[in-house]
Design a protein around this motif. Structure first.
Motif, mmCIF file in Angstrom:
data_model
loop_
_atom_site.group_PDB
_atom_site.id
_atom_site.type_symbol
_atom_site.label_atom_id
_atom_site.label_comp_id
_atom_site.label_asym_id
_atom_site.label_seq_id
_atom_site.Cartn_x
_atom_site.Cartn_y
_atom_site.Cartn_z
ATOM 1 N N GLY A 46 0.805 -1.163 0.173
ATOM 2 C CA GLY A 46 -0.062 -0.177 0.138
ATOM 3 C C GLY A 46 0.795 1.173 0.158
ATOM 4 O O GLY A 46 0.376 2.429 -0.276
ATOM 5 N N ALA A 47 1.957 1.004 0.093
ATOM 6 C CA ALA A 47 2.879 2.274 0.020
ATOM 7 C C ALA A 47 2.930 3.231 -1.046
ATOM 8 O O ALA A 47 2.897 4.517 -0.897
ATOM 9 C CB ALA A 47 4.512 1.977 0.160
ATOM 10 N N LEU A 48 2.828 2.648 -2.301
ATOM 11 C CA LEU A 48 2.683 3.443 -3.670
ATOM 12 C C LEU A 48 1.299 4.072 -3.420
ATOM 13 O O LEU A 48 1.292 5.225 -3.800
ATOM 14 C CB LEU A 48 2.710 2.401 -4.836
ATOM 15 C CG LEU A 48 2.747 3.065 -6.138
ATOM 16 C CD1 LEU A 48 3.846 4.250 -6.124
ATOM 17 C CD2 LEU A 48 3.033 2.029 -7.226
ATOM 18 N N ARG A 49 0.406 3.351 -3.048
ATOM 19 C CA ARG A 49 -0.994 4.169 -3.120
ATOM 20 C C ARG A 49 -1.119 5.142 -2.066
ATOM 21 O O ARG A 49 -1.723 6.124 -2.211
ATOM 22 C CB ARG A 49 -2.213 3.028 -2.755
ATOM 23 C CG ARG A 49 -3.545 3.916 -2.469
ATOM 24 C CD ARG A 49 -4.564 2.629 -2.182
ATOM 25 N NE ARG A 49 -4.034 1.819 -0.817
ATOM 26 C CZ ARG A 49 -4.530 2.250 0.356
ATOM 27 N NH1 ARG A 49 -5.301 3.648 0.211
ATOM 28 N NH2 ARG A 49 -4.126 1.613 1.185
ATOM 29 N N ASN A 50 -0.461 4.866 -1.075
ATOM 30 C CA ASN A 50 -0.342 6.120 0.062
ATOM 31 C C ASN A 50 0.511 7.297 -0.397
ATOM 32 O O ASN A 50 0.212 8.468 -0.375
ATOM 33 C CB ASN A 50 0.311 5.548 1.336
ATOM 34 C CG ASN A 50 -0.677 4.863 2.160
ATOM 35 O OD1 ASN A 50 -1.806 4.918 2.001
ATOM 36 N ND2 ASN A 50 -0.183 3.586 2.879
ATOM 37 N N GLY A 173 5.617 6.441 7.537
ATOM 38 C CA GLY A 173 6.057 5.314 7.590
ATOM 39 C C GLY A 173 5.294 4.135 6.744
ATOM 40 O O GLY A 173 6.142 3.276 6.021
ATOM 41 N N ASP A 174 3.969 4.460 6.392
ATOM 42 C CA ASP A 174 3.254 3.493 5.326
ATOM 43 C C ASP A 174 3.326 3.804 4.084
ATOM 44 O O ASP A 174 2.758 3.521 3.238
ATOM 45 C CB ASP A 174 1.743 3.251 6.091
ATOM 46 C CG ASP A 174 1.325 4.718 5.930
ATOM 47 O OD1 ASP A 174 1.888 5.868 5.727
ATOM 48 O OD2 ASP A 174 -0.157 4.705 6.552
ATOM 49 N N ALA A 175 4.142 4.926 3.950
ATOM 50 C CA ALA A 175 4.374 5.607 2.352
ATOM 51 C C ALA A 175 5.792 5.134 2.003
ATOM 52 O O ALA A 175 6.284 5.984 1.034
ATOM 53 C CB ALA A 175 4.199 6.863 2.465
ATOM 54 N N ILE A 176 6.468 4.389 2.579
ATOM 55 C CA ILE A 176 7.928 3.806 2.195
ATOM 56 C C ILE A 176 8.041 2.458 2.017
ATOM 57 O O ILE A 176 7.062 2.019 2.946
ATOM 58 C CB ILE A 176 9.204 4.390 3.000
ATOM 59 C CG1 ILE A 176 9.081 4.002 4.412
ATOM 60 C CG2 ILE A 176 8.973 5.992 2.983
ATOM 61 C CD1 ILE A 176 10.237 4.058 5.194
ATOM 62 N N THR A 184 11.820 -3.083 6.461
ATOM 63 C CA THR A 184 11.320 -1.506 6.589
ATOM 64 C C THR A 184 10.817 -1.129 7.880
ATOM 65 O O THR A 184 11.099 -0.204 8.249
ATOM 66 C CB THR A 184 10.235 -1.289 5.726
ATOM 67 O OG1 THR A 184 10.453 -1.566 4.089
ATOM 68 C CG2 THR A 184 9.445 0.071 5.563
ATOM 69 N N PRO A 185 9.900 -1.757 8.520
ATOM 70 C CA PRO A 185 9.667 -1.360 9.965
ATOM 71 C C PRO A 185 10.512 -1.442 11.058
ATOM 72 O O PRO A 185 10.705 -0.572 11.891
ATOM 73 C CB PRO A 185 8.440 -2.413 10.284
ATOM 74 C CG PRO A 185 8.396 -3.326 9.437
ATOM 75 C CD PRO A 185 8.928 -2.990 8.214
ATOM 76 N N THR A 199 5.455 9.167 11.314
ATOM 77 C CA THR A 199 4.029 9.422 11.436
ATOM 78 C C THR A 199 3.291 8.406 10.392
ATOM 79 O O THR A 199 4.090 7.404 9.774
ATOM 80 C CB THR A 199 3.712 10.891 11.060
ATOM 81 O OG1 THR A 199 2.193 10.888 11.583
ATOM 82 C CG2 THR A 199 3.941 11.088 9.761
ATOM 83 N N SER A 200 2.301 8.604 10.208
ATOM 84 C CA SER A 200 1.512 7.948 9.046
ATOM 85 C C SER A 200 0.826 8.811 8.011
ATOM 86 O O SER A 200 0.672 9.923 8.150
ATOM 87 C CB SER A 200 0.170 7.229 9.818
ATOM 88 O OG SER A 200 -0.832 8.137 10.041
ATOM 89 N N THR A 201 0.438 8.181 6.828
ATOM 90 C CA THR A 201 0.031 8.826 5.836
ATOM 91 C C THR A 201 -1.505 9.489 6.070
ATOM 92 O O THR A 201 -1.588 10.658 5.997
ATOM 93 C CB THR A 201 -0.636 8.027 4.560
ATOM 94 O OG1 THR A 201 0.527 7.675 4.023
ATOM 95 C CG2 THR A 201 -1.279 8.580 3.720
#
Length: 217
Positions: A46-50, A173-176, A184-185, A199-201
Motif C-alpha cells: 500500500g506504500a505506492l497508493r499512500n 512510515g506506510d508510504a515507504i 522496513t518497519p 508518522t502515518s499517511t
C-alpha cells in the motif's frame, strides 16, 4: 488535539513544507519494474497508493511536491561503478534510461504542472549532488516529507542528507517500502525514528486538511 499532534501540524504547515517522492518511477515500482521484489513490495504494502494519496492531498493543500527520479544515460556516462549495487543495476533487463517509460512517475501518482522533477544520473541519494537542496531553500522549505523507495538505500540517504542540511524531516512510515518486507518497519524503528518524525499517511492528511482555509458562502 494532543501535544504530539499539534507539534506535527506545526511541522507540516503548508507554507514551509515540501513533499518528496523518491524513485516512484515505472522502472522501479511499476508492474515492469527492474526490481520486481521491490516493485511488488511498494504496491502490495500500500506504500505506492499512500504516496499517491499524499501527493493528491499536497496539491489540494498547496504543499509543493518534488519528485526525485534516478536514471542513467544509455551509454552510462557519468554513472557510478564503485559499488556492487551499481554494477548489478547496469545488467538488469529494465534500464532507467533518460526519456524512457521507465523513468516516468508511476501510477497512481498524478504529477501536477506545479510539481518539480529532479533527475539524477549518479549516486545513491536524491539530495546530495542534485538540485534538490537549492530548490528547497528557494521554496522556503523547513520540513521535508520523505516518501517512496527504497527503505534499503535511497530513502535513508534522503533522510540523513536532509537532516544534515538543517531540514526537519517527517516520514510517513506506510508510504515507504523496501525488501524484505519486515526490514522496513525495523529500519524505521531503529534508524529513521532517531532523526525524523515518524508518522502515518492518515496523520499527514489530517494535518493538511485542518490547515486548508474554510470556504465561506
Amino acid at each position: 488535539m494532543g501535544q504530539q499532534s499539534e507539534r506535527l501540524r506545526e511541522q507540516l504547515a503548508p507554507d514551509g513544507t515540501v513533499l518528496l517522492t523518491v524513485e516512484c518511477q515505472e522502472g522501479v515500482v511499476g508492474p515492469d519494474s527492474a526490481l520486481p521484489e521491490l516493485g511488488a513490495a511498494a504496491r502490495e504494502s500500500g506504500a505506492l497508493r499512500n504516496v499517491a494519496r499524499l501527493v493528491a492531498a499536497a496539491h489540494e493543500a498547496e504543499v509543493q511536491v518534488l519528485h526525485a527520479v534516478a536514471e542513467r544515460r544509455p551509454d552510462g556516462r557519468g554513472a557510478n561503478r564503485n559499488a556492487r549495487l551499481f554494477r548489478a543495476a547496469s545488467r538488469l533487463p529494465v534500464q532507467q534510461h533518460s526519456g524512457s517509460p521507465a523513468v516516468r512517475i508511476a501510477a497512481p501518482i498524478e504529477v501536477a504542472e506545479q510539481d518539480l522533477v529532479v533527475r539524477r544520473l549518479h549516486g545513491l541519494s536524491p539530495i546530495a549532488g542534485t538540485d534538490v537542496d537549492a530548490l528547497l531553500r528557494n521554496l522556503g522549505c523547513r520540513t521535508l516529507v520523505v516518501t517512496g523507495v527504497s527503505a534499503n538505500v535511497a530513502v535513508p540517504n534522503a533522510v540523513f542528507d536532509a537532516v544534515n542540511l538543517g531540514y526537519t524531516v517527517v516520514v510517513p512510515g506506510d508510504a515507504i517500502a523496501g525488501v524484505p518486507a519486515d526490514y522496513t518497519p525495523a529500519m524505521i524503528r531503529n534508524t529513521l525514528a532517531l532523526v525524523a518524525t515518524v508518522t502515518s499517511t492518515d496523520e499527514v492528511l489530517d494535518c493538511w486538511k485542518a490547515s486548508r482555509p474554510v470556504s465561506r458562502a
